[in-house]
Design a protein around this motif. Structure first.
Motif, PDB file in Angstrom:
ATOM      1  N   MET A   1      87.055  49.698  50.766  1.00 17.40           N
ATOM      2  CA  MET A   1      86.956  50.807  49.831  1.00 17.40           C
ATOM      3  C   MET A   1      85.920  50.434  48.772  1.00 17.40           C
ATOM      4  N   LYS A   2      85.148  51.398  48.381  1.00 19.17           N
ATOM      5  CA  LYS A   2      84.149  51.206  47.329  1.00 19.17           C
ATOM      6  C   LYS A   2      84.421  52.166  46.187  1.00 19.17           C
ATOM      7  N   ALA A   3      83.902  51.814  45.030  1.00 23.95           N
ATOM      8  CA  ALA A   3      83.999  52.682  43.862  1.00 23.95           C
ATOM      9  C   ALA A   3      82.628  52.826  43.237  1.00 23.95           C
ATOM     10  N   HIS A   4      82.360  54.008  42.772  1.00 22.35           N
ATOM     11  CA  HIS A   4      81.167  54.262  41.977  1.00 22.35           C
ATOM     12  C   HIS A   4      81.647  54.563  40.563  1.00 22.35           C
ATOM     13  N   VAL A   5      81.032  53.895  39.593  1.00 21.44           N
ATOM     14  CA  VAL A   5      81.384  54.103  38.196  1.00 21.44           C
ATOM     15  C   VAL A   5      80.123  54.561  37.470  1.00 21.44           C
ATOM     16  N   TYR A   6      80.222  55.721  36.841  1.00 24.59           N
ATOM     17  CA  TYR A   6      79.105  56.292  36.087  1.00 24.59           C
ATOM     18  C   TYR A   6      79.456  56.226  34.607  1.00 24.59           C
ATOM     19  N   VAL A   7      78.588  55.603  33.814  1.00 27.43           N
ATOM     20  CA  VAL A   7      78.813  55.465  32.378  1.00 27.43           C
ATOM     21  C   VAL A   7      77.678  56.192  31.663  1.00 27.43           C
ATOM     22  N   THR A   8      78.032  57.119  30.781  1.00 23.20           N
ATOM     23  CA  THR A   8      77.031  57.863  30.016  1.00 23.20           C
ATOM     24  C   THR A   8      77.446  57.940  28.553  1.00 23.20           C
ATOM     25  N   MET A   9      76.485  58.252  27.725  1.00 26.20           N
ATOM     26  CA  MET A   9      76.769  58.446  26.313  1.00 26.20           C
ATOM     27  C   MET A   9      77.627  59.700  26.161  1.00 26.20           C
ATOM     28  N   LYS A  10      78.543  59.668  25.205  1.00 31.35           N
ATOM     29  CA  LYS A  10      79.334  60.863  24.922  1.00 31.35           C
ATOM     30  C   LYS A  10      78.396  61.971  24.463  1.00 31.35           C
ATOM     31  N   LYS A  11      78.777  63.204  24.719  1.00 32.34           N
ATOM     32  CA  LYS A  11      77.928  64.344  24.356  1.00 32.34           C
ATOM     33  C   LYS A  11      77.653  64.398  22.850  1.00 32.34           C
ATOM     34  N   THR A  12      78.561  63.866  22.062  1.00 34.24           N
ATOM     35  CA  THR A  12      78.405  63.894  20.600  1.00 34.24           C
ATOM     36  C   THR A  12      77.521  62.770  20.071  1.00 34.24           C
ATOM     37  N   VAL A  13      77.085  61.864  20.959  1.00 35.65           N
ATOM     38  CA  VAL A  13      76.265  60.715  20.558  1.00 35.65           C
ATOM     39  C   VAL A  13      74.812  60.972  20.936  1.00 35.65           C
ATOM     40  N   LEU A  14      73.924  60.707  19.994  1.00 33.92           N
ATOM     41  CA  LEU A  14      72.492  60.858  20.229  1.00 33.92           C
ATOM     42  C   LEU A  14      72.045  59.910  21.338  1.00 33.92           C
ATOM     43  N   ASP A  15      71.200  60.387  22.247  1.00 32.98           N
ATOM     44  CA  ASP A  15      70.696  59.585  23.359  1.00 32.98           C
ATOM     45  C   ASP A  15      69.173  59.497  23.244  1.00 32.98           C
ATOM     46  N   PRO A  16      68.657  58.572  22.424  1.00 34.49           N
ATOM     47  CA  PRO A  16      67.207  58.500  22.218  1.00 34.49           C
ATOM     48  C   PRO A  16      66.424  58.181  23.486  1.00 34.49           C
ATOM     49  N   GLN A  17      66.981  57.366  24.378  1.00 40.40           N
ATOM     50  CA  GLN A  17      66.272  57.065  25.622  1.00 40.40           C
ATOM     51  C   GLN A  17      66.181  58.315  26.497  1.00 40.40           C
ATOM     52  N   GLY A  18      67.246  59.086  26.562  1.00 42.97           N
ATOM     53  CA  GLY A  18      67.213  60.338  27.305  1.00 42.97           C
ATOM     54  C   GLY A  18      66.205  61.317  26.721  1.00 42.97           C
ATOM     55  N   GLN A  19      66.143  61.375  25.393  1.00 44.92           N
ATOM     56  CA  GLN A  19      65.168  62.263  24.747  1.00 44.92           C
ATOM     57  C   GLN A  19      63.738  61.828  25.055  1.00 44.92           C
ATOM     58  N   THR A  20      63.491  60.532  25.065  1.00 40.77           N
ATOM     59  CA  THR A  20      62.162  60.016  25.393  1.00 40.77           C
ATOM     60  C   THR A  20      61.788  60.365  26.824  1.00 40.77           C
ATOM     61  N   ILE A  21      62.732  60.230  27.734  1.00 46.48           N
ATOM     62  CA  ILE A  21      62.478  60.578  29.137  1.00 46.48           C
ATOM     63  C   ILE A  21      62.171  62.069  29.258  1.00 46.48           C
ATOM     64  N   ALA A  22      62.930  62.908  28.566  1.00 48.98           N
ATOM     65  CA  ALA A  22      62.701  64.361  28.615  1.00 48.98           C
ATOM     66  C   ALA A  22      61.310  64.705  28.086  1.00 48.98           C
ATOM     67  N   ARG A  23      60.911  64.085  26.976  1.00 52.59           N
ATOM     68  CA  ARG A  23      59.566  64.342  26.424  1.00 52.59           C
ATOM     69  C   ARG A  23      58.485  63.896  27.402  1.00 52.59           C
ATOM     70  N   ALA A  24      58.688  62.732  28.041  1.00 51.87           N
ATOM     71  CA  ALA A  24      57.702  62.235  29.004  1.00 51.87           C
ATOM     72  C   ALA A  24      57.587  63.185  30.195  1.00 51.87           C
ATOM     73  N   LEU A  25      58.711  63.655  30.688  1.00 57.68           N
ATOM     74  CA  LEU A  25      58.680  64.590  31.819  1.00 57.68           C
ATOM     75  C   LEU A  25      57.969  65.882  31.440  1.00 57.68           C
ATOM     76  N   ASN A  26      58.253  66.389  30.245  1.00 56.83           N
ATOM     77  CA  ASN A  26      57.563  67.598  29.785  1.00 56.83           C
ATOM     78  C   ASN A  26      56.067  67.347  29.671  1.00 56.83           C
ATOM     79  N   GLY A  27      55.697  66.173  29.168  1.00 53.79           N
ATOM     80  CA  GLY A  27      54.288  65.817  29.034  1.00 53.79           C
ATOM     81  C   GLY A  27      53.589  65.683  30.376  1.00 53.79           C
ATOM     82  N   MET A  28      54.350  65.394  31.419  1.00 56.41           N
ATOM     83  CA  MET A  28      53.790  65.280  32.770  1.00 56.41           C
ATOM     84  C   MET A  28      53.742  66.626  33.484  1.00 56.41           C
ATOM     85  N   GLY A  29      54.114  67.675  32.760  1.00 55.11           N
ATOM     86  CA  GLY A  29      54.042  69.009  33.340  1.00 55.11           C
ATOM     87  C   GLY A  29      55.351  69.544  33.889  1.00 55.11           C
TER      88      GLY A  29
END
Length: 81
Positions: A1-29
């Motif tokens: 048996m295997k398990a997958h565990v996904y850990v993410t920032m709570k929705k109420t917590v700022l995610d600066p790395q996610g914001q940087t990725i979103a800006r980069a993707l937008n900048g790439m078109g």
């Protein structure tokens, strides 16, 4: 048996790395991207013979005490036969 565990920032917590990725993707078109939340992924192989209930309990404890910071992160477990 295997398990997958996904850990993410709570929705109420700022995610600066996610914001940087979103800006980069937008900048790439990729203008259809409104937001990105980044996180961590763990794949855990469980010992043979462990019951489903015992696996869930152990994984929940590991995810909450070791793999995530419960103050700022949340996690989701998936068990795969």
């Amino acid at each position: 048996m295997k398990a997958h565990v996904y850990v993410t920032m709570k929705k109420t917590v700022l995610d600066p790395q996610g914001q940087t990725i979103a800006r980069a993707l937008n900048g790439m078109g990729h203008t259809g991207i409104a937001a990105v939340r980044q996180g961590k992924y763990f794949e855990i192989e469980l010992a043979e013979g462990i019951s489903l209930e015992a696996a869930k309990a152990e994984l929940d404890q590991i995810a909450s005490e070791v793999l995530s910071n419960p103050v700022i992160e949340e996690y989701r477990l998936e068990l795969i036969s």
